[in-house]
Structures are given as structure tokens and as C-alpha cells.
Design a protein around this motif. Structure first.
Motif, short mmCIF file in Angstrom:
data_model
loop_
_atom_site.label_atom_id
_atom_site.label_comp_id
_atom_site.label_asym_id
_atom_site.label_seq_id
_atom_site.Cartn_x
_atom_site.Cartn_y
_atom_site.Cartn_z
N HIS A 1 8.99 -21.41 8.17
CA HIS A 1 9.23 -19.90 8.62
C HIS A 1 10.62 -19.49 9.47
O HIS A 1 11.31 -18.52 8.88
CB HIS A 1 8.06 -19.15 9.12
CG HIS A 1 6.70 -18.98 8.22
ND1 HIS A 1 6.74 -18.56 7.04
CD2 HIS A 1 5.36 -18.98 8.56
CE1 HIS A 1 5.84 -18.57 6.54
NE2 HIS A 1 4.83 -19.17 7.52
N ALA B 1 10.69 -13.12 10.38
CA ALA B 1 10.26 -14.22 9.69
C ALA B 1 9.13 -14.79 10.04
O ALA B 1 8.16 -15.25 9.23
CB ALA B 1 11.39 -15.40 9.59
N SER B 2 8.67 -14.60 11.52
CA SER B 2 7.27 -14.97 11.88
C SER B 2 6.23 -14.02 12.21
O SER B 2 5.32 -14.16 12.72
CB SER B 2 7.61 -15.93 13.18
OG SER B 2 8.39 -17.18 12.67
N ASP C 1 2.57 -13.95 11.78
CA ASP C 1 1.95 -15.15 12.25
C ASP C 1 1.43 -14.49 13.58
O ASP C 1 0.90 -15.26 14.53
CB ASP C 1 2.64 -16.38 12.44
CG ASP C 1 2.43 -16.90 10.96
OD1 ASP C 1 1.48 -16.80 10.27
OD2 ASP C 1 3.44 -18.02 11.04
N HIS D 1 7.77 -14.48 4.14
CA HIS D 1 6.87 -15.21 4.91
C HIS D 1 5.84 -15.24 3.96
O HIS D 1 4.99 -16.31 3.95
CB HIS D 1 6.68 -14.31 6.49
CG HIS D 1 5.59 -15.09 7.07
ND1 HIS D 1 5.80 -15.68 8.22
CD2 HIS D 1 4.11 -15.24 6.95
CE1 HIS D 1 4.58 -16.08 8.73
NE2 HIS D 1 3.65 -15.68 8.15
N ASP E 1 3.61 -18.49 2.60
CA ASP E 1 2.14 -18.71 2.85
C ASP E 1 1.31 -18.68 1.69
O ASP E 1 0.39 -19.37 1.70
CB ASP E 1 1.72 -17.56 3.70
CG ASP E 1 2.18 -17.80 5.02
OD1 ASP E 1 2.56 -18.83 5.46
OD2 ASP E 1 1.57 -16.96 5.99
#
Length: 182
Positions: free
Chosen positions: A9, A45-46, A49, A109, A113
Motif C-alpha cells: 500500500h 494509500a493506507s 487500514d 488501496h 485488497d
């Protein structure tokens, strides 16, 4: 909790930021410095999460963190449509620019996933998970070790190596530019 592309990511975020920086509104980034755009890119980008923090603190069940709302594309689409609509009328151009940038990073992202295990792309209308490869079978704890030996891990390695190569190439060009100016 699947950690299939957790390393990819930030690397994908770096590559998307590099592309965005050189191709989207290149002459005018609304006063943003390059490092600021890269910081936003790494965080964005993360961003989906963030549910992993919640899971570690409040939800000890052994379920995939991809079942939380932050891994539901319909919710992100609704959020971004509202934000982009609002900013189109009332925001500064820099905020609209950043909102579009963050939305690209978040959806990248979600696509990553979807490679292993899939996501519920049409939740809440359907709980069906869509992905390239179904979840890796077996006990929860052992799944993390099997990820390293699954062929899809190469996909993650390619993204990371591409980001490292681009970073080194960019550094080399910067060093050459400094040397030629002396």
C-alpha cells in the motif's frame, strides 16, 4: 486479519503520487510542495487500514478487518461524492485537488485488497466478496505465514521493487541535477 498487501500500500501510494505529481495539474499544484503531496499520498494509500487499529484494540475476534466499513467501496464512494460536491461549490481549488488525490489513493488501496480474499464491493446490498483469488484456507494464525509462499505475494514484491527502482532513479536524477549546477 489479512495482511496480504499491507507492504504494497505505501509503495503503491508512492507510485501513484509520482504519477500524479508529474501528470495531474503539473504546472500548478496550488502551492503544494512535493514532499507535502507525498506525505498525503502515503497516509491516503493506507487510510482504509485504519480499521486495523480499531480491531487490535476493541475487536479481538479473528475476522478479516476487510469486513469493516472502511473496506467497503460504496461507503468511500458516498463519502467522496459528498466531499467533492461540497468542495466544488464551497472549497478552495487546493482542497478539491487533494480530495480527488485522496480518493484515487483510497480506491487503489481497495483494488489491491481485492487481489486476495476480495472485498464486498456492493455491500450493503450484497455480502458477496469479489477478488482475484479467494482467501487463503486454513487456521487464522498460520495464514500469515502461508502468504509469504503464495504466488500472489509476487504481486506485492513487484509493486515494492517498482517503487524502490523509481525512487532510486529519481534520486539519481536529483543528484545529477545538483552536480551539473555546480
Amino acid at each position: 486479519m489479512s495482511k496480504k498487501v499491507i507492504l504494497a500500500h505505501p509503495a503503491a501510494g508512492y507510485l501513484i503520487t509520482a504519477f500524479w505529481e508529474s501528470n495531474v495539474n503539473k504546472p500548478d499544484r496550488f502551492g503544494l510542495e512535493s514532499w507535502q503531496l507525498y506525505c498525503v499520498g502515503f497516509v491516503a494509500a493506507s487510510l482504509p487500514d485504519v480499521d486495523m487499529v480499531y480491531q487490535l484494540i476493541f475487536d479481538p475476534r479473528e475476522v478479516s478487518h476487510r469486513l469493516y466499513w472502511s473496506h467497503t467501496p460504496i461507503y468511500w464512494l458516498a463519502i467522496f461524492l459528498l466531499v467533492l460536491s461540497f468542495l466544488s461549490f464551497f472549497g478552495k481549488k487546493v482542497h478539491l485537488y487533494l480530495a480527488r488525490f485522496v480518493s484515487v489513493q483510497v480506491f487503489a488501496h481497495l483494488v489491491l485488497d481485492s487481489v486476495v480474499g476480495g472485498l464486498r464491493w456492493f455491500f450493503p446490498w450484497s455480502a458477496q466478496r469479489y477478488g482475484l483469488v479467494p482467501s487463503l484456507p486454513g487456521p487464522y494464525a498460520e495464514r500469515h505465514l502461508r502468504i509469504l509462499f503464495h504466488w500472489t505475494f509476487l504481486f506485492e514484491v513487484v509493486i515494492i521493487v517498482a517503487a524502490l527502482c523509481y525512487f532510486m532513479q529519481r534520486q539519481k536524477r536529483a543528484d545529477e541535477a545538483i552536480e551539473s549546477s555546480m
